[in-house]
Scaffold this motif. Structure first.
Motif, PDB file in Angstrom:
ATOM      1  N   VAL A 136       9.022   0.749 -10.055  1.00  0.00           N
ATOM      2  CA  VAL A 136       7.760   1.051 -10.047  1.00  0.00           C
ATOM      3  C   VAL A 136       7.229   2.294 -10.747  1.00  0.00           C
ATOM      4  CG1 VAL A 136       5.686   1.687  -8.775  1.00  0.00           C
ATOM      5  CG2 VAL A 136       7.447   0.029  -7.619  1.00  0.00           C
ATOM      6  N   ALA A 137       6.490   2.101 -12.200  1.00  0.00           N
ATOM      7  CA  ALA A 137       6.058   3.084 -13.040  1.00  0.00           C
ATOM      8  C   ALA A 137       4.728   3.675 -12.361  1.00  0.00           C
ATOM      9  CB  ALA A 137       5.821   2.515 -14.263  1.00  0.00           C
ATOM     10  N   SER A 138       3.830   3.027 -11.864  1.00  0.00           N
ATOM     11  CA  SER A 138       2.784   3.493 -11.248  1.00  0.00           C
ATOM     12  C   SER A 138       1.990   2.542 -10.097  1.00  0.00           C
ATOM     13  CB  SER A 138       1.563   3.657 -12.216  1.00  0.00           C
ATOM     14  OG  SER A 138       1.120   2.645 -13.055  1.00  0.00           O
ATOM     15  N   ALA A 139       1.485   3.064  -9.201  1.00  0.00           N
ATOM     16  CA  ALA A 139       0.767   2.279  -8.208  1.00  0.00           C
ATOM     17  C   ALA A 139      -0.328   2.957  -7.734  1.00  0.00           C
ATOM     18  CB  ALA A 139       1.864   1.999  -7.024  1.00  0.00           C
ATOM     19  N   GLU A 140      -1.520   1.928  -7.949  1.00  0.00           N
ATOM     20  CA  GLU A 140      -3.042   2.648  -7.204  1.00  0.00           C
ATOM     21  C   GLU A 140      -3.261   1.614  -6.308  1.00  0.00           C
ATOM     22  OE1 GLU A 140      -5.560   2.855 -10.563  1.00  0.00           O
ATOM     23  OE2 GLU A 140      -4.022   3.655 -11.949  1.00  0.00           O
ATOM     24  N   SER A 172       0.696  -1.267   0.022  1.00  0.00           N
ATOM     25  CA  SER A 172       0.106  -0.024   0.037  1.00  0.00           C
ATOM     26  C   SER A 172       0.687   1.216   0.088  1.00  0.00           C
ATOM     27  CB  SER A 172      -0.894  -0.128   1.343  1.00  0.00           C
ATOM     28  OG  SER A 172      -0.416   0.066   2.474  1.00  0.00           O
ATOM     29  N   GLN A 173       2.224   0.883   0.301  1.00  0.00           N
ATOM     30  CA  GLN A 173       3.048   2.406   0.182  1.00  0.00           C
ATOM     31  C   GLN A 173       3.906   2.464  -1.061  1.00  0.00           C
ATOM     32  OE1 GLN A 173       5.117   0.911   3.727  1.00  0.00           O
ATOM     33  NE2 GLN A 173       4.080   2.449   4.974  1.00  0.00           N
ATOM     34  N   LEU A 174       3.582   1.748  -2.107  1.00  0.00           N
ATOM     35  CA  LEU A 174       4.264   1.696  -3.370  1.00  0.00           C
ATOM     36  C   LEU A 174       4.091   3.169  -3.912  1.00  0.00           C
ATOM     37  CD1 LEU A 174       3.975  -1.621  -4.964  1.00  0.00           C
ATOM     38  CD2 LEU A 174       6.051  -0.639  -3.831  1.00  0.00           C
ATOM     39  N   LYS A 175       5.119   3.729  -4.499  1.00  0.00           N
ATOM     40  CA  LYS A 175       5.088   5.101  -5.300  1.00  0.00           C
ATOM     41  C   LYS A 175       5.740   4.740  -6.538  1.00  0.00           C
ATOM     42  CE  LYS A 175       4.622   7.935  -1.133  1.00  0.00           C
ATOM     43  NZ  LYS A 175       4.693   7.045  -0.205  1.00  0.00           N
ATOM     44  N   ALA A 176       5.398   5.561  -7.551  1.00  0.00           N
ATOM     45  CA  ALA A 176       6.342   5.768  -8.822  1.00  0.00           C
ATOM     46  C   ALA A 176       7.651   6.357  -8.511  1.00  0.00           C
ATOM     47  CB  ALA A 176       5.507   6.451  -9.746  1.00  0.00           C
ATOM     48  N   GLU A 231       1.995  -5.851 -15.211  1.00  0.00           N
ATOM     49  CA  GLU A 231       1.103  -5.164 -14.381  1.00  0.00           C
ATOM     50  C   GLU A 231       0.935  -6.165 -13.313  1.00  0.00           C
ATOM     51  OE1 GLU A 231      -2.331  -3.368 -16.058  1.00  0.00           O
ATOM     52  OE2 GLU A 231      -1.153  -2.251 -17.463  1.00  0.00           O
ATOM     53  N   LEU A 232       0.852  -5.927 -11.925  1.00  0.00           N
ATOM     54  CA  LEU A 232       0.845  -6.950 -10.921  1.00  0.00           C
ATOM     55  C   LEU A 232      -0.170  -6.343  -9.922  1.00  0.00           C
ATOM     56  CD1 LEU A 232       4.627  -7.334  -9.977  1.00  0.00           C
ATOM     57  CD2 LEU A 232       3.170  -8.884 -11.244  1.00  0.00           C
ATOM     58  N   ARG A 233      -0.759  -7.371  -9.071  1.00  0.00           N
ATOM     59  CA  ARG A 233      -1.879  -7.084  -8.184  1.00  0.00           C
ATOM     60  C   ARG A 233      -1.357  -7.638  -6.937  1.00  0.00           C
ATOM     61  NH1 ARG A 233      -7.994  -8.600  -7.745  1.00  0.00           N
ATOM     62  NH2 ARG A 233      -8.338  -8.245  -5.876  1.00  0.00           N
ATOM     63  N   PHE A 234      -1.276  -6.645  -5.791  1.00  0.00           N
ATOM     64  CA  PHE A 234      -0.812  -7.256  -4.419  1.00  0.00           C
ATOM     65  C   PHE A 234      -2.087  -6.613  -3.401  1.00  0.00           C
ATOM     66  CE2 PHE A 234       3.023  -5.281  -6.532  1.00  0.00           C
ATOM     67  CZ  PHE A 234       3.812  -6.470  -6.585  1.00  0.00           C
ATOM     68  N   HIS A 235      -1.961  -7.728  -2.579  1.00  0.00           N
ATOM     69  CA  HIS A 235      -2.776  -7.340  -1.288  1.00  0.00           C
ATOM     70  C   HIS A 235      -2.183  -6.164  -0.389  1.00  0.00           C
ATOM     71  CE1 HIS A 235      -5.271 -10.711  -1.476  1.00  0.00           C
ATOM     72  NE2 HIS A 235      -4.366 -11.582  -1.767  1.00  0.00           N
ATOM     73  N   GLY A 284      -9.085  -4.937  -0.218  1.00  0.00           N
ATOM     74  CA  GLY A 284      -8.622  -3.976  -1.000  1.00  0.00           C
ATOM     75  C   GLY A 284      -7.467  -4.693  -1.763  1.00  0.00           C
ATOM     76  N   ALA A 285      -7.118  -3.706  -2.742  1.00  0.00           N
ATOM     77  CA  ALA A 285      -5.988  -4.327  -3.833  1.00  0.00           C
ATOM     78  C   ALA A 285      -5.329  -3.348  -4.016  1.00  0.00           C
ATOM     79  CB  ALA A 285      -6.358  -4.973  -4.850  1.00  0.00           C
ATOM     80  N   VAL A 286      -3.763  -3.438  -4.424  1.00  0.00           N
ATOM     81  CA  VAL A 286      -2.802  -2.657  -4.844  1.00  0.00           C
ATOM     82  C   VAL A 286      -2.630  -2.797  -6.440  1.00  0.00           C
ATOM     83  CG1 VAL A 286      -0.727  -1.412  -4.770  1.00  0.00           C
ATOM     84  CG2 VAL A 286      -1.941  -1.881  -2.657  1.00  0.00           C
ATOM     85  N   PHE A 287      -2.688  -2.263  -7.561  1.00  0.00           N
ATOM     86  CA  PHE A 287      -2.595  -2.224  -8.726  1.00  0.00           C
ATOM     87  C   PHE A 287      -1.138  -1.526  -9.161  1.00  0.00           C
ATOM     88  CE2 PHE A 287      -6.882  -3.291  -8.417  1.00  0.00           C
ATOM     89  CZ  PHE A 287      -7.129  -4.517  -8.995  1.00  0.00           C
ATOM     90  N   ALA A 288       0.044  -2.373  -9.502  1.00  0.00           N
ATOM     91  CA  ALA A 288       1.333  -1.697  -9.853  1.00  0.00           C
ATOM     92  C   ALA A 288       1.786  -2.063 -10.947  1.00  0.00           C
ATOM     93  CB  ALA A 288       2.352  -2.000  -8.731  1.00  0.00           C
ATOM     94  N   LYS A 289       2.251  -0.955 -12.040  1.00  0.00           N
ATOM     95  CA  LYS A 289       2.832  -1.319 -13.051  1.00  0.00           C
ATOM     96  C   LYS A 289       4.449  -1.204 -12.835  1.00  0.00           C
ATOM     97  CE  LYS A 289       1.018   0.267 -16.944  1.00  0.00           C
ATOM     98  NZ  LYS A 289       0.717   1.089 -18.092  1.00  0.00           N
ATOM     99  N   VAL A 290       5.194  -2.234 -13.035  1.00  0.00           N
ATOM    100  CA  VAL A 290       6.626  -2.278 -12.714  1.00  0.00           C
ATOM    101  C   VAL A 290       7.387  -2.545 -14.240  1.00  0.00           C
ATOM    102  CG1 VAL A 290       6.192  -2.811 -10.535  1.00  0.00           C
ATOM    103  CG2 VAL A 290       6.626  -4.612 -12.192  1.00  0.00           C
ATOM    104  N   ARG A 291       8.800  -2.249 -14.067  1.00  0.00           N
ATOM    105  CA  ARG A 291       9.600  -2.279 -15.089  1.00  0.00           C
ATOM    106  C   ARG A 291      10.873  -3.031 -14.703  1.00  0.00           C
ATOM    107  NH1 ARG A 291      13.689   0.604 -17.605  1.00  0.00           N
ATOM    108  NH2 ARG A 291      13.487   2.327 -16.033  1.00  0.00           N
TER     109      ARG A 291
END
Length: 192
Positions: free
Chosen positions: A22-26, A5-9, A52-56, A36-43
């Motif tokens: 991390v390119a983006s995190a929502e 939940s603390q991921l940031k671009a 694109e990944l999904r995390f708890h 809840g879920a965290v959707f992140a785009k990582v390179r």
């Protein structure tokens, strides 16, 4: 360790033993029985593949602090880009995949921050905009027209669309990510 939940671009994390930026995190809040879920785009910094990944939200991820060192760009052999540490004169090479679209903006002797992990280069921190000089462009149809564009060739050989008032010798700021014209740089005349 950091919660998902603390991921940031811009953060760099370790996934499956490889470095990822991390390119983006929502963060999406859950409702009812849906958590809840965290959707992140990582390179991947090694292969340059994006996924694109999904995390708890409570998932623990290994975040890494990278060391940034300003280095001088030397040259490319078409496969690798070579940079030199100006303090120690050590040279490092970064593959073309890591440089990506910024390749056309690199000029010899240009200083660029290089991100290092345990002493190994992983990526460059390229500035968001670069200043280049207009080498050739046709005269403007209407000098003060700003809504129509014309083609201009820059000193790095790149062609961009610029407003009609831009002329040869002008310095323009170009967006590094898209390669589009942003503005003309005005140089103040020196007063004696």
């Amino acid at each position: 360790m950091v919660d998902a939940s603390q991921l940031k671009a811009g953060m760099v994390i370790m996934l499956d033993g490889e470095l990822h930026s991390v390119a983006s995190a929502e963060h999406h809040a859950g409702g009812g029985q849906q958590g809840g879920a965290v959707f992140a785009k990582v390179r991947n910094l090694k292969t340059n593949h994006t996924r694109e990944l999904r995390f708890h939200p409570g998932d623990k991820l290994e975040d890494l602090a990278l060391e940034h060192k300003e280095m001088e760009y030397l040259y490319t052999d078409g496969v690798t880009f070579y940079f030199m540490n100006p303090d120690t004169f050590d040279q490092i090479g970064l593959p073309t995949e890591i440089i990506g679209a910024y390749e056309k903006f690199l000029q010899p002797n240009m200083r660029i921050p290089v991100a290092l992990y345990e002493g190994d280069p992983v990526t460059i921190a390229f500035p968001p905009a670069v200043e280049l000089t207009v080498v050739s462009t046709p005269p403007g149809l209407r000098e003060h027209e700003t809504s129509t564009f014309k083609s201009a060739t820059l000193d790095n050989g790149m062609e961009v669309l610029v407003p009609q008032f831009i002329k040869e010798g002008d310095t323009v700021r170009i967006d590094a990510a898209s390669g589009k014209y942003l503005e003309r740089i005005r140089r103040e005349a020196r007063k004696p």
